[in-house]
Design a protein around this motif. Sequence first.
Motif, PDB file in Angstrom:
ATOM      1  N   ASN A 191       0.794  -1.223   0.000  1.00  0.00           N
ATOM      2  CA  ASN A 191       0.000   0.000   0.000  1.00  0.00           C
ATOM      3  C   ASN A 191       0.829   1.277   0.000  1.00  0.00           C
ATOM      4  OD1 ASN A 191      -2.041  -1.837   2.247  1.00  0.00           O
ATOM      5  ND2 ASN A 191      -2.468  -1.517   0.106  1.00  0.00           N
ATOM      6  N   VAL A 192       1.737   1.403   0.982  1.00  0.00           N
ATOM      7  CA  VAL A 192       2.445   2.670   1.157  1.00  0.00           C
ATOM      8  C   VAL A 192       3.468   2.896   0.050  1.00  0.00           C
ATOM      9  CG1 VAL A 192       3.887   4.057   2.688  1.00  0.00           C
ATOM     10  CG2 VAL A 192       2.082   2.615   3.648  1.00  0.00           C
ATOM     11  N   PHE A 193       4.429   1.970  -0.100  1.00  0.00           N
ATOM     12  CA  PHE A 193       5.508   2.179  -1.069  1.00  0.00           C
ATOM     13  C   PHE A 193       5.010   2.099  -2.510  1.00  0.00           C
ATOM     14  CE2 PHE A 193       8.672   0.785   2.339  1.00  0.00           C
ATOM     15  CZ  PHE A 193       8.975   2.095   2.654  1.00  0.00           C
ATOM     16  N   SER A 194       4.087   1.183  -2.792  1.00  0.00           N
ATOM     17  CA  SER A 194       3.556   1.108  -4.156  1.00  0.00           C
ATOM     18  C   SER A 194       2.737   2.358  -4.486  1.00  0.00           C
ATOM     19  CB  SER A 194       2.706  -0.153  -4.339  1.00  0.00           C
ATOM     20  OG  SER A 194       1.606  -0.144  -3.446  1.00  0.00           O
ATOM     21  N   GLY A 195       1.981   2.871  -3.501  1.00  0.00           N
ATOM     22  CA  GLY A 195       1.212   4.087  -3.719  1.00  0.00           C
ATOM     23  C   GLY A 195       2.100   5.293  -3.968  1.00  0.00           C
ATOM     24  N   LEU A 196       3.171   5.430  -3.186  1.00  0.00           N
ATOM     25  CA  LEU A 196       4.101   6.540  -3.380  1.00  0.00           C
ATOM     26  C   LEU A 196       4.818   6.431  -4.723  1.00  0.00           C
ATOM     27  CD1 LEU A 196       5.645   6.806   0.212  1.00  0.00           C
ATOM     28  CD2 LEU A 196       4.059   8.406  -0.880  1.00  0.00           C
ATOM     29  N   ALA A 197       5.158   5.209  -5.119  1.00  0.00           N
ATOM     30  CA  ALA A 197       5.816   5.008  -6.421  1.00  0.00           C
ATOM     31  C   ALA A 197       4.917   5.472  -7.555  1.00  0.00           C
ATOM     32  CB  ALA A 197       6.179   3.533  -6.600  1.00  0.00           C
ATOM     33  N   GLU A 198       3.631   5.162  -7.457  1.00  0.00           N
ATOM     34  CA  GLU A 198       2.687   5.574  -8.498  1.00  0.00           C
ATOM     35  C   GLU A 198       2.508   7.090  -8.525  1.00  0.00           C
ATOM     36  OE1 GLU A 198       0.067   1.441  -8.311  1.00  0.00           O
ATOM     37  OE2 GLU A 198      -0.431   3.165  -7.045  1.00  0.00           O
ATOM     38  N   LEU A 199       2.426   7.708  -7.361  1.00  0.00           N
ATOM     39  CA  LEU A 199       2.220   9.158  -7.307  1.00  0.00           C
ATOM     40  C   LEU A 199       3.437   9.927  -7.816  1.00  0.00           C
ATOM     41  CD1 LEU A 199       0.354   9.533  -3.882  1.00  0.00           C
ATOM     42  CD2 LEU A 199      -0.617   9.634  -6.179  1.00  0.00           C
ATOM     43  N   PHE A 200       4.640   9.457  -7.501  1.00  0.00           N
ATOM     44  CA  PHE A 200       5.846  10.144  -7.961  1.00  0.00           C
ATOM     45  C   PHE A 200       6.093   9.933  -9.451  1.00  0.00           C
ATOM     46  CE2 PHE A 200       7.042  10.783  -3.538  1.00  0.00           C
ATOM     47  CZ  PHE A 200       7.699  11.999  -3.608  1.00  0.00           C
ATOM     48  N   LEU A 201       5.386   8.974 -10.032  1.00  0.00           N
ATOM     49  CA  LEU A 201       5.544   8.732 -11.470  1.00  0.00           C
ATOM     50  C   LEU A 201       4.705   9.705 -12.310  1.00  0.00           C
ATOM     51  CD1 LEU A 201       7.231   6.628 -13.019  1.00  0.00           C
ATOM     52  CD2 LEU A 201       5.157   5.252 -13.260  1.00  0.00           C
ATOM     53  N   ILE A 202       3.752  10.369 -11.677  1.00  0.00           N
ATOM     54  CA  ILE A 202       2.846  11.258 -12.410  1.00  0.00           C
ATOM     55  C   ILE A 202       3.578  12.349 -13.191  1.00  0.00           C
ATOM     56  CG2 ILE A 202       0.995  12.962 -12.149  1.00  0.00           C
ATOM     57  CD1 ILE A 202      -0.087  11.265  -9.843  1.00  0.00           C
ATOM     58  N   PRO A 203       4.542  13.093 -12.595  1.00  0.00           N
ATOM     59  CA  PRO A 203       5.199  14.180 -13.344  1.00  0.00           C
ATOM     60  C   PRO A 203       6.025  13.711 -14.541  1.00  0.00           C
ATOM     61  CG  PRO A 203       5.560  14.400 -10.968  1.00  0.00           C
ATOM     62  CD  PRO A 203       4.998  13.043 -11.201  1.00  0.00           C
ATOM     63  N   VAL A 204       6.277  12.412 -14.631  1.00  0.00           N
ATOM     64  CA  VAL A 204       7.071  11.885 -15.743  1.00  0.00           C
ATOM     65  C   VAL A 204       6.333  12.043 -17.072  1.00  0.00           C
ATOM     66  CG1 VAL A 204       7.977   9.743 -16.732  1.00  0.00           C
ATOM     67  CG2 VAL A 204       8.376  10.283 -14.310  1.00  0.00           C
ATOM     68  N   PHE A 205       5.014  11.985 -17.012  1.00  0.00           N
ATOM     69  CA  PHE A 205       4.214  12.015 -18.233  1.00  0.00           C
ATOM     70  C   PHE A 205       3.686  13.420 -18.508  1.00  0.00           C
ATOM     71  CE2 PHE A 205       4.135   7.697 -16.622  1.00  0.00           C
ATOM     72  CZ  PHE A 205       4.437   6.965 -17.763  1.00  0.00           C
ATOM     73  N   SER A 206       3.563  13.728 -19.789  1.00  0.00           N
ATOM     74  CA  SER A 206       3.231  15.081 -20.237  1.00  0.00           C
ATOM     75  C   SER A 206       1.763  15.428 -19.991  1.00  0.00           C
ATOM     76  CB  SER A 206       3.552  15.217 -21.722  1.00  0.00           C
ATOM     77  OG  SER A 206       3.075  16.425 -22.234  1.00  0.00           O
ATOM     78  N   LYS A 207       1.512  16.722 -19.731  1.00  0.00           N
ATOM     79  CA  LYS A 207       0.143  17.209 -19.578  1.00  0.00           C
ATOM     80  C   LYS A 207      -0.498  17.524 -20.927  1.00  0.00           C
ATOM     81  CE  LYS A 207       0.948  19.491 -15.114  1.00  0.00           C
ATOM     82  NZ  LYS A 207       0.915  20.802 -14.413  1.00  0.00           N
ATOM     83  N   SER A 208       0.321  17.712 -21.940  1.00  0.00           N
ATOM     84  CA  SER A 208      -0.183  18.141 -23.245  1.00  0.00           C
ATOM     85  C   SER A 208      -0.661  16.987 -24.113  1.00  0.00           C
ATOM     86  CB  SER A 208       0.903  18.925 -23.996  1.00  0.00           C
ATOM     87  OG  SER A 208       2.068  18.130 -24.154  1.00  0.00           O
ATOM     88  N   ASN A 209      -0.139  15.775 -23.863  1.00  0.00           N
ATOM     89  CA  ASN A 209      -0.509  14.602 -24.646  1.00  0.00           C
ATOM     90  C   ASN A 209      -1.759  13.954 -24.041  1.00  0.00           C
ATOM     91  OD1 ASN A 209      -0.536  11.691 -25.377  1.00  0.00           O
ATOM     92  ND2 ASN A 209       1.263  12.279 -26.574  1.00  0.00           N
ATOM     93  N   LYS A 210      -2.772  13.666 -24.875  1.00  0.00           N
ATOM     94  CA  LYS A 210      -4.044  13.135 -24.372  1.00  0.00           C
ATOM     95  C   LYS A 210      -3.880  11.816 -23.630  1.00  0.00           C
ATOM     96  CE  LYS A 210      -7.578  15.211 -27.313  1.00  0.00           C
ATOM     97  NZ  LYS A 210      -8.688  14.945 -28.273  1.00  0.00           N
ATOM     98  N   ILE A 211      -3.158  10.897 -24.249  1.00  0.00           N
ATOM     99  CA  ILE A 211      -3.021   9.583 -23.623  1.00  0.00           C
ATOM    100  C   ILE A 211      -2.173   9.656 -22.356  1.00  0.00           C
ATOM    101  CG2 ILE A 211      -0.977   8.879 -24.954  1.00  0.00           C
ATOM    102  CD1 ILE A 211      -2.300   6.069 -25.056  1.00  0.00           C
ATOM    103  N   GLU A 212      -1.189  10.553 -22.335  1.00  0.00           N
ATOM    104  CA  GLU A 212      -0.370  10.706 -21.132  1.00  0.00           C
ATOM    105  C   GLU A 212      -1.150  11.419 -20.026  1.00  0.00           C
ATOM    106  OE1 GLU A 212       3.687  11.853 -21.496  1.00  0.00           O
ATOM    107  OE2 GLU A 212       3.945  10.882 -23.445  1.00  0.00           O
TER     108      GLU A 212
END
Length: 230
Positions: free
Chosen positions: A148-169
């Motif tokens: 729960n904790v480490f997997s959740g944090l890993a997913e949240l920190f991955l968010i900025p990796v993907f672009s806001k301008s691309n629809k699928i990202e």
Amino acid sequence: MNRNTQQLGYLSARGIIILTIIYLIVLLLPLVTSQESGWRPAVTSYYRIEPSGGFLSDFNGSIFYFRTLLIVILFACIHEFTPNLSKVFSKISLIFVALFAALHTLGFTGQFAIRNFNINACDNECLLYYIHSLFDNYITSVNVMAFNVFSGLAELFLIPVFSKSNKIEKKIRFTLLIAGTLNLLSALMFVLNNESLSVSCMLFSLIIFITFLLYYIEVLKRFKSTVNGE
């Protein structure tokens, strides 16, 4: 990202989807094959393994463990794919995934070790029972931190990796936000002794993570098409 990294990320993502679907089918199988109203997957399948778990319980635990190994490979591939400006976030995410895998390994092996801890009737039976309960609670805490904790944090920190301008990202960012939030909420509910809600959040997070993987596979396919077009 070179072709080998792209192919490895693609295969690991598909492998995680397949193993997660198998895991969920086996996990939910008792709801179809029996009418036991007291079935509680939060205890029997996620955080602890019952002494009489049987073949399906061991099989499902192994499936979930191999899924963890593929997640480490996937996040390593995503780190290679990440632009330099965002690599700090993918690196932090990869660290949390490594901690998740390490604790899951500890919990996975510990769950089988605790089965061999037999409480025999003797003068120190109460002490042995206390030691057994202490070890069981420790393994449970390790699993909650990992799943729960480490997997959740890993997913949240991955968010900025993907672009806001691309629809699928954008969709990838949204699914990661939901999956990470559900995992952290699952840990909170477990701390508050609401195991039913805790496991519900975790089940939904697994489903949302599959959605993230499907979007990520689409990103990899587009990358492959771009490379072939060049």
